[in-house]
Scaffold this active site. Structure first.
Site, PDB file in Angstrom:
ATOM      1  CD  GLU A 125      -2.748  -1.522   2.311  1.00 27.08           C
ATOM      2  OE1 GLU A 125      -2.735  -0.686   3.243  1.00 27.08           O
ATOM      3  OE2 GLU A 125      -3.422  -2.566   2.354  1.00 27.08           O
ATOM      4  CD  GLU A 145      -8.649   0.111   3.723  1.00 24.30           C
ATOM      5  OE1 GLU A 145      -8.146   0.288   2.596  1.00 24.30           O
ATOM      6  OE2 GLU A 145      -8.430  -0.899   4.417  1.00 24.30           O
TER       7      GLU A 145
END
Length: 415
Positions: A180, A377
């Site tokens: 990520e 997120e």
């Protein structure tokens, strides 16, 4: 002369072999295809289960009745056959995913050092933290939140302007999942905003709090995602098991192995052989336990574009859930004004994403009793995001942090 040429030829051959080996070591994802498949949810789930049990599926997500998935070229006929048999609607959105990865790895050529138009490996990020501390010695210091399996320090930056009073502590972790990349990038961007912004509201953020900010708390995995496998998620621990590493966001001591995790060492969500089996989670938890006056804990992930509240494996709500929802919504509203990017939530992961146990946010809430805990997120596409657009999300995150603080202050969370 002939002997020299022979030696040179042998040396060239050895170099070529070494180069070939290094190329083979890096997983290019050449000709991997990005599929979008629609159909009945049961059939979609059955397809995913079948592929996971029998083949490698590096990245997939299911939203409503749509499956998004990166597929190896040798699996394309299998995916197509199953789709046809089940009468699923499949289409290829990206023919060669390596082109996306190659573009993402490009570095700027301006020679100006660390920037937010490129993604950097862990050594460059750590150098940025050290240089920043040298440039702002009165209000910053490099901090060590623990160790990694391969011996790296988990480095962060503490931002705490001189003051006679004890300030509320805000802890930020990102990069717990190696692939990520946008999370360490936006976290360092936020550090830069705190230290350089002329906006009086951002200056006040810097002055009011004692910030402990860690851009990459899984440094081994993050490095591995840069040099070997872009979609690596886990740590790099080795215990003689079939596969390396564990999911560091399933390894904390709260409802460990309860939901949304796997006991299979080869699974992306492998929770580890025991609670805190990973040195990264164990040593970071020890750092957090020592923090006094911890008022807020923020985690950054990607790329579901949501704001998540505790507890991640339950639809039952914590006692201050309504406050967290209100604070979180204001935070999202502040971020929305930057790029009009809409996030889902605030809600628990079990309500809007999937149930997941053993995460850092839930452990902090349960053990430290920290009242303000959120997981953001961030945005993206299969854990990728164009490097030139890092500032876009960096500005969103900065405003989200401002909105979170403004509303939490109104409700007395920093008193």
């Amino acid at each position: 002369m002939g002997k020299m040429l022979c030696h040179a030829a042998i040396l060239l051959f050895i170099v070529q072999l070494a180069l070939a080996a290094s190329v083979e070591e890096y997983k290019s994802y050449k000709n991997y295809k990005y599929y979008e498949i629609e159909g009945p949810k049961d059939d979609i789930n059955a397809l995913v289960v079948f592929l996971q049990e029998n083949y490698e599926v590096p990245v997939f997500s299911i939203k409503n009745s749509t499956l998004s998935m990166i597929v190896a070229p040798e699996l394309v006929p299998i995916v197509e056959n199953i789709s046809n048999e089940k009468k699923l609607q499949s289409k290829i959105l990206i023919e060669d995913y390596s082109e996306i990865i190659n573009e993402e790895k490009l570095k700027p050529r301006n020679g100006l050092g660390f920037s937010w138009t490129a993604y950097y490996d862990i050594d460059d990020i750590n150098e940025y933290l050290r240089n920043t501390s040298k440039n702002y010695p009165k209000c910053t210091e490099v901090i060590v939140g623990g160790k990694s399996f391969e011996g790296r320090d988990i480095l962060g930056l503490r931002i705490n302007t001189p003051s006679d009073k004890k300030k509320p502590v805000i802890f930020i972790e990102s990069g717990i999942h190696a692939r990520e990349w946008i999370t360490p990038a936006t976290t360092t961007y936020f550090i830069n905003q705190l230290l350089t912004s002329e906006n009086p509201d951002i200056k006040a953020l810097k002055e009011e709090f004692d910030w402990h900010i860690f851009p990459s708390i899984n440094p081994d995995g993050y490095h591995y995602s840069h040099v070997t496998d872009r979609f690596w998620r886990k740590t790099r621990s080795k215990r003689g098991l079939e596969c390396d590493g564990a999911d560091p966001n399933r390894n904390w001591d709260h409802n460990w192995m309860h939901k949304g995790t796997s006991s299979n060492p080869c699974a992306q969500t492998f929770g580890g052989v025991k609670v805190f089996s990973e040195i990264e989670t164990k040593s970071l938890s020890e750092y957090i336990l020592k923090l006094e006056n911890l008022k807020a804990y923020i985690g950054f992930h990607s790329d579901a574009q949501m704001l998540l509240l505790p507890y991640s494996d339950s639809k039952q709500h914590v006692d201050n859930y309504d406050d967290l929802k209100r604070i979180g919504q204001v935070s999202l509203d502040y971020g929305y004004k930057v790029n009009q990017a809409k996030y889902e939530g605030p809600a628990t992961a079990a309500e809007i994403l999937y149930p997941a146990s053993g995460g850092s946010m839930d452990w902090v809430r349960h053990v430290k009793k920290t009242r303000l805990v959120f997981t953001y997120e961030l945005r993206g596409y299969n854990f990728t995001w164009p490097a030139k657009r890092i500032p876009e999300q960096g500005d969103e995150v900065t405003q989200m942090m401002l909105g979170m603080v403004v509303e939490a202050r109104k409700l007395g969370y920093f008193d």
